[in-house]
Design a protein around this motif. Structure first.
Motif, PDB file in Angstrom:
ATOM      1  N   ILE A   1      19.839  19.892  19.820  1.00  0.00           N
ATOM      2  CA  ILE A   1      18.865  19.488  18.908  1.00  0.00           C
ATOM      3  C   ILE A   1      17.489  19.534  19.333  1.00  0.00           C
ATOM      4  O   ILE A   1      17.257  18.493  20.313  1.00  0.00           O
ATOM      5  N   SER A   2      16.631  20.137  18.944  1.00  0.00           N
ATOM      6  CA  SER A   2      15.211  20.158  19.549  1.00  0.00           C
ATOM      7  C   SER A   2      14.287  19.392  18.578  1.00  0.00           C
ATOM      8  O   SER A   2      13.129  18.901  19.233  1.00  0.00           O
ATOM      9  N   GLY A   3      14.707  18.942  17.329  1.00  0.00           N
ATOM     10  CA  GLY A   3      13.698  18.222  16.792  1.00  0.00           C
ATOM     11  C   GLY A   3      14.174  18.406  15.231  1.00  0.00           C
ATOM     12  O   GLY A   3      15.103  18.976  14.951  1.00  0.00           O
ATOM     13  N   VAL A   4      13.254  17.722  14.449  1.00  0.00           N
ATOM     14  CA  VAL A   4      13.360  18.090  12.830  1.00  0.00           C
ATOM     15  C   VAL A   4      12.353  18.194  12.165  1.00  0.00           C
ATOM     16  O   VAL A   4      10.908  17.688  12.686  1.00  0.00           O
ATOM     17  N   GLU A   5      12.275  18.649  11.033  1.00  0.00           N
ATOM     18  CA  GLU A   5      10.895  18.954  10.256  1.00  0.00           C
ATOM     19  C   GLU A   5      10.889  17.931   9.032  1.00  0.00           C
ATOM     20  O   GLU A   5      11.985  17.700   8.390  1.00  0.00           O
ATOM     21  N   ALA A   6       9.884  17.189   8.930  1.00  0.00           N
ATOM     22  CA  ALA A   6       9.900  16.036   7.966  1.00  0.00           C
ATOM     23  C   ALA A   6       9.604  16.642   6.623  1.00  0.00           C
ATOM     24  O   ALA A   6       8.466  17.263   6.498  1.00  0.00           O
ATOM     25  N   LEU A   7      10.297  16.503   5.465  1.00  0.00           N
ATOM     26  CA  LEU A   7      10.004  16.920   4.067  1.00  0.00           C
ATOM     27  C   LEU A   7       9.938  16.087   3.101  1.00  0.00           C
ATOM     28  O   LEU A   7      10.884  15.246   2.848  1.00  0.00           O
ATOM     29  N   VAL A   8       8.469  15.702   2.568  1.00  0.00           N
ATOM     30  CA  VAL A   8       8.431  14.805   1.612  1.00  0.00           C
ATOM     31  C   VAL A   8       9.062  15.088   0.286  1.00  0.00           C
ATOM     32  O   VAL A   8       8.959  16.143  -0.172  1.00  0.00           O
ATOM     33  N   ARG A   9       9.555  14.012  -0.313  1.00  0.00           N
ATOM     34  CA  ARG A   9      10.302  14.172  -1.780  1.00  0.00           C
ATOM     35  C   ARG A   9       9.684  13.006  -2.813  1.00  0.00           C
ATOM     36  O   ARG A   9       9.334  11.891  -2.128  1.00  0.00           O
ATOM     37  N   TRP A  10       9.661  13.388  -3.926  1.00  0.00           N
ATOM     38  CA  TRP A  10       8.864  12.357  -5.055  1.00  0.00           C
ATOM     39  C   TRP A  10      10.103  11.931  -6.022  1.00  0.00           C
ATOM     40  O   TRP A  10      10.597  12.995  -6.743  1.00  0.00           O
ATOM     41  N   LYS A  11      10.623  10.609  -5.950  1.00  0.00           N
ATOM     42  CA  LYS A  11      11.291  10.575  -7.059  1.00  0.00           C
ATOM     43  C   LYS A  11      10.710   9.753  -8.232  1.00  0.00           C
ATOM     44  O   LYS A  11      10.709   8.448  -8.185  1.00  0.00           O
ATOM     45  N   HIS A  12      10.281  10.629  -9.255  1.00  0.00           N
ATOM     46  CA  HIS A  12       9.778  10.225 -10.130  1.00  0.00           C
ATOM     47  C   HIS A  12      10.237   9.469 -11.422  1.00  0.00           C
ATOM     48  O   HIS A  12      11.426   9.776 -11.639  1.00  0.00           O
ATOM     49  N   PRO A  13       9.857   8.241 -11.843  1.00  0.00           N
ATOM     50  CA  PRO A  13      10.738   7.389 -12.690  1.00  0.00           C
ATOM     51  C   PRO A  13      11.094   8.141 -14.117  1.00  0.00           C
ATOM     52  O   PRO A  13      12.078   8.009 -14.614  1.00  0.00           O
ATOM     53  N   GLU A  14      10.471   9.152 -14.509  1.00  0.00           N
ATOM     54  CA  GLU A  14      10.515   9.897 -15.695  1.00  0.00           C
ATOM     55  C   GLU A  14      10.998  11.148 -15.372  1.00  0.00           C
ATOM     56  O   GLU A  14      12.014  11.714 -16.218  1.00  0.00           O
ATOM     57  N   GLN A  15      10.475  11.968 -14.375  1.00  0.00           N
ATOM     58  CA  GLN A  15      10.668  13.359 -14.245  1.00  0.00           C
ATOM     59  C   GLN A  15      11.820  13.497 -13.321  1.00  0.00           C
ATOM     60  O   GLN A  15      12.086  14.778 -12.839  1.00  0.00           O
ATOM     61  N   GLY A  16      12.375  12.509 -12.518  1.00  0.00           N
ATOM     62  CA  GLY A  16      13.275  12.798 -11.642  1.00  0.00           C
ATOM     63  C   GLY A  16      12.937  13.094 -10.265  1.00  0.00           C
ATOM     64  O   GLY A  16      11.650  13.023  -9.812  1.00  0.00           O
ATOM     65  N   LEU A  17      13.882  13.737  -9.497  1.00  0.00           N
ATOM     66  CA  LEU A  17      13.519  14.092  -8.267  1.00  0.00           C
ATOM     67  C   LEU A  17      12.465  15.516  -8.399  1.00  0.00           C
ATOM     68  O   LEU A  17      12.700  16.236  -8.862  1.00  0.00           O
ATOM     69  N   MET A  18      11.377  15.370  -7.516  1.00  0.00           N
ATOM     70  CA  MET A  18      10.455  16.323  -7.540  1.00  0.00           C
ATOM     71  C   MET A  18      10.052  17.006  -6.134  1.00  0.00           C
ATOM     72  O   MET A  18       9.992  16.180  -5.026  1.00  0.00           O
ATOM     73  N   SER A  19      10.396  18.219  -5.784  1.00  0.00           N
ATOM     74  CA  SER A  19       9.999  18.894  -4.622  1.00  0.00           C
ATOM     75  C   SER A  19       8.735  19.021  -4.335  1.00  0.00           C
ATOM     76  O   SER A  19       7.848  18.965  -5.191  1.00  0.00           O
ATOM     77  N   PRO A  20       8.379  19.288  -3.271  1.00  0.00           N
ATOM     78  CA  PRO A  20       6.809  19.390  -2.596  1.00  0.00           C
ATOM     79  C   PRO A  20       6.081  20.417  -3.407  1.00  0.00           C
ATOM     80  O   PRO A  20       4.980  20.490  -3.730  1.00  0.00           O
ATOM     81  N   ASN A  21       6.601  21.670  -3.899  1.00  0.00           N
ATOM     82  CA  ASN A  21       6.038  22.567  -4.619  1.00  0.00           C
ATOM     83  C   ASN A  21       5.703  22.235  -6.022  1.00  0.00           C
ATOM     84  O   ASN A  21       4.428  22.795  -6.498  1.00  0.00           O
ATOM     85  N   GLN A  22       6.115  20.749  -6.359  1.00  0.00           N
ATOM     86  CA  GLN A  22       5.752  20.458  -7.772  1.00  0.00           C
ATOM     87  C   GLN A  22       4.307  19.496  -7.652  1.00  0.00           C
ATOM     88  O   GLN A  22       3.782  19.180  -8.557  1.00  0.00           O
ATOM     89  N   PHE A  23       4.217  19.015  -6.364  1.00  0.00           N
ATOM     90  CA  PHE A  23       3.102  17.931  -6.196  1.00  0.00           C
ATOM     91  C   PHE A  23       2.116  18.284  -5.003  1.00  0.00           C
ATOM     92  O   PHE A  23       0.947  17.653  -5.155  1.00  0.00           O
ATOM     93  N   ILE A  24       2.471  18.860  -4.118  1.00  0.00           N
ATOM     94  CA  ILE A  24       1.643  19.186  -2.957  1.00  0.00           C
ATOM     95  C   ILE A  24       0.201  19.730  -3.176  1.00  0.00           C
ATOM     96  O   ILE A  24      -0.738  19.154  -3.086  1.00  0.00           O
ATOM     97  N   ASN A  25       0.347  20.871  -3.858  1.00  0.00           N
ATOM     98  CA  ASN A  25      -0.964  21.463  -4.475  1.00  0.00           C
ATOM     99  C   ASN A  25      -1.866  20.725  -5.460  1.00  0.00           C
ATOM    100  O   ASN A  25      -2.964  20.638  -5.347  1.00  0.00           O
ATOM    101  N   PHE A  26      -1.147  19.839  -6.256  1.00  0.00           N
ATOM    102  CA  PHE A  26      -1.662  19.310  -7.106  1.00  0.00           C
ATOM    103  C   PHE A  26      -2.394  17.942  -6.375  1.00  0.00           C
ATOM    104  O   PHE A  26      -3.514  17.555  -6.786  1.00  0.00           O
ATOM    105  N   ALA A  27      -1.663  17.432  -5.275  1.00  0.00           N
ATOM    106  CA  ALA A  27      -2.407  16.350  -4.388  1.00  0.00           C
ATOM    107  C   ALA A  27      -3.651  16.972  -3.705  1.00  0.00           C
ATOM    108  O   ALA A  27      -4.799  16.113  -3.816  1.00  0.00           O
ATOM    109  N   GLU A  28      -3.791  18.078  -3.468  1.00  0.00           N
ATOM    110  CA  GLU A  28      -4.818  18.719  -2.687  1.00  0.00           C
ATOM    111  C   GLU A  28      -5.810  18.586  -3.746  1.00  0.00           C
ATOM    112  O   GLU A  28      -7.162  18.379  -3.822  1.00  0.00           O
ATOM    113  N   ARG A  29      -5.706  18.904  -5.052  1.00  0.00           N
ATOM    114  CA  ARG A  29      -6.778  19.322  -6.078  1.00  0.00           C
ATOM    115  C   ARG A  29      -7.140  17.863  -6.560  1.00  0.00           C
ATOM    116  O   ARG A  29      -8.274  17.833  -6.897  1.00  0.00           O
TER     117      ARG A  29
END
Length: 334
Positions: free
Chosen positions: A112-140
């Motif tokens: 094992i050479s390492g790991v990549e960290a992947l952020v997830r968001w557990k939204h209280p109403e919308q449930g589990l959200m992947s980066p595709n659903q909020f990363i671009n929004f966070a930038e804007r």
């Protein structure tokens, strides 16, 4: 004048601004987004017209033409964005976010050479959200820097736990073009490591081609700082952006990661095989090592090994898993 005339006038503005501007012999390229409102259909007073034109402008930023005419539905969309912005800010401050980790393995040694960290968001109403659903929004929304700081702090904290259990490997986190323009990035990186008694071999950094080319000068400066401090640098999703290794000669890069779109089904696609093999050869000619993403079968892994690819990442190795599960997986893998 109607909407058609207004859009034509907007296109003329865009055309005029598309020409590079010469500022002390430095050519600057300007991006423009235009929102359009019409009196009296969209408002009967200047304030209402300007407010709704601004709402349309936000929609224009996401369109190919960079022009948008106001529609009533945009008010609802804008309200939803404001709600999501508030929710994301609360999530960052309140630890509603969490990290998953996808392992990377050296092909020949199977270590094992390492790991990549992947952020997830557990939204209280919308449930589990992947980066595709909020990363671009966070930038804007101007929240990407705060999000990067959260990921950095969480990754270093997790690394501290892994070191305590004897299961430590480097954790790679992703940087955006906004992060490369952040004058406090290095301070936060070094500060996070100092807080947990860490060193540069705890953390690695991944950037996409498009992120680097967005501001090559800034990228070169920041990556040089990171390299001098002892961090490893990865170019992520290689092949989907500028698809050129020429800019890598100017950058302190340790690895490139071949995008999974070329790797998945590699054994059945001769064109993808030719591209992947060429990328590996070119990278090695620049003394850069290669990681293949999206490896899902032993057949593909064997092909990559024959071509000299150093590391692999994908479901053939492991899906993204929690930090606690990684420790168990790591012990079983070894």
């Amino acid at each position: 004048m109607d909407a058609g005339h207004a859009a034509q006038a907007a296109r003329q503005v865009l055309q005029a601004l598309s020409k590079p501007m010469d500022l002390n012999e430095l050519l600057l390229h300007v991006d423009c987004s235009i929102g359009i409102t019409l009196f009296p259909g969209h408002g009967s007073d200047p304030d209402a017209l300007l407010r709704r034109a601004n709402i349309a402008r936000y929609s224009a930023k996401c369109s190919a033409e960079k022009i948008a005419v106001y529609a009533g539905s945009l008010d609802s969309d804008n309200a939803q964005r404001l709600i999501l912005m508030t929710d994301l800010r609360r999530a960052i401050d309140g630890d509603e976010l969490f990290l998953l980790f996808q392992p990377k393995v050296k092909i020949r040694s199977r270590a094992i050479s390492g790991v990549e960290a992947l952020v997830r968001w557990k939204h209280p109403e919308q449930g589990l959200m992947s980066p595709n659903q909020f990363i671009n929004f966070a930038e804007r929304a101007g929240l990407i820097t705060r999000l990067t700081y959260w990921v950095l702090a969480a990754a270093v904290r997790e690394s501290h736990v892994w070191h305590g259990s004897g299961q430590a490997v480097p954790i790679a986190i992703n940087l955006s073009s906004h992060d490369l323009r952040d004058p406090q990035l290095m301070e936060h990186v070094l500060g996070s490591l100092e807080t947990w008694g860490g060193s540069p071999d705890w953390i690695q950094f991944e950037l996409t081609e498009s992120c680097i080319m967005d501001d090559l000068s800034a990228a070169q400066h920041v990556l040089m700082q990171l390299r001098e401090a002892g961090f490893k640098i990865f170019i992520d999703d290689f092949g989907t952006g500028y698809s050129s290794l020429s800019y890598l000669k100017r950058l302190p890069v340790d690895y490139i990661k071949i995008d999974q779109s070329f790797v998945m089904g590699l054994d059945e696609d001769a064109d993808s095989a030719a591209i992947v093999r060429s990328i590996i050869e070119l990278a090695h000619s620049l003394n850069i090592e290669v990681v293949a993403e999206g490896v899902e079968s032993k057949v593909v892994m064997d092909m990559l090994e024959r071509w000299g690819c150093e590391e692999v990442q994908g479901y053939c190795i492991s899906k993204p898993i929690s930090g606690h599960d990684f420790q168990s997986w790591n012990r079983a893998f070894v």
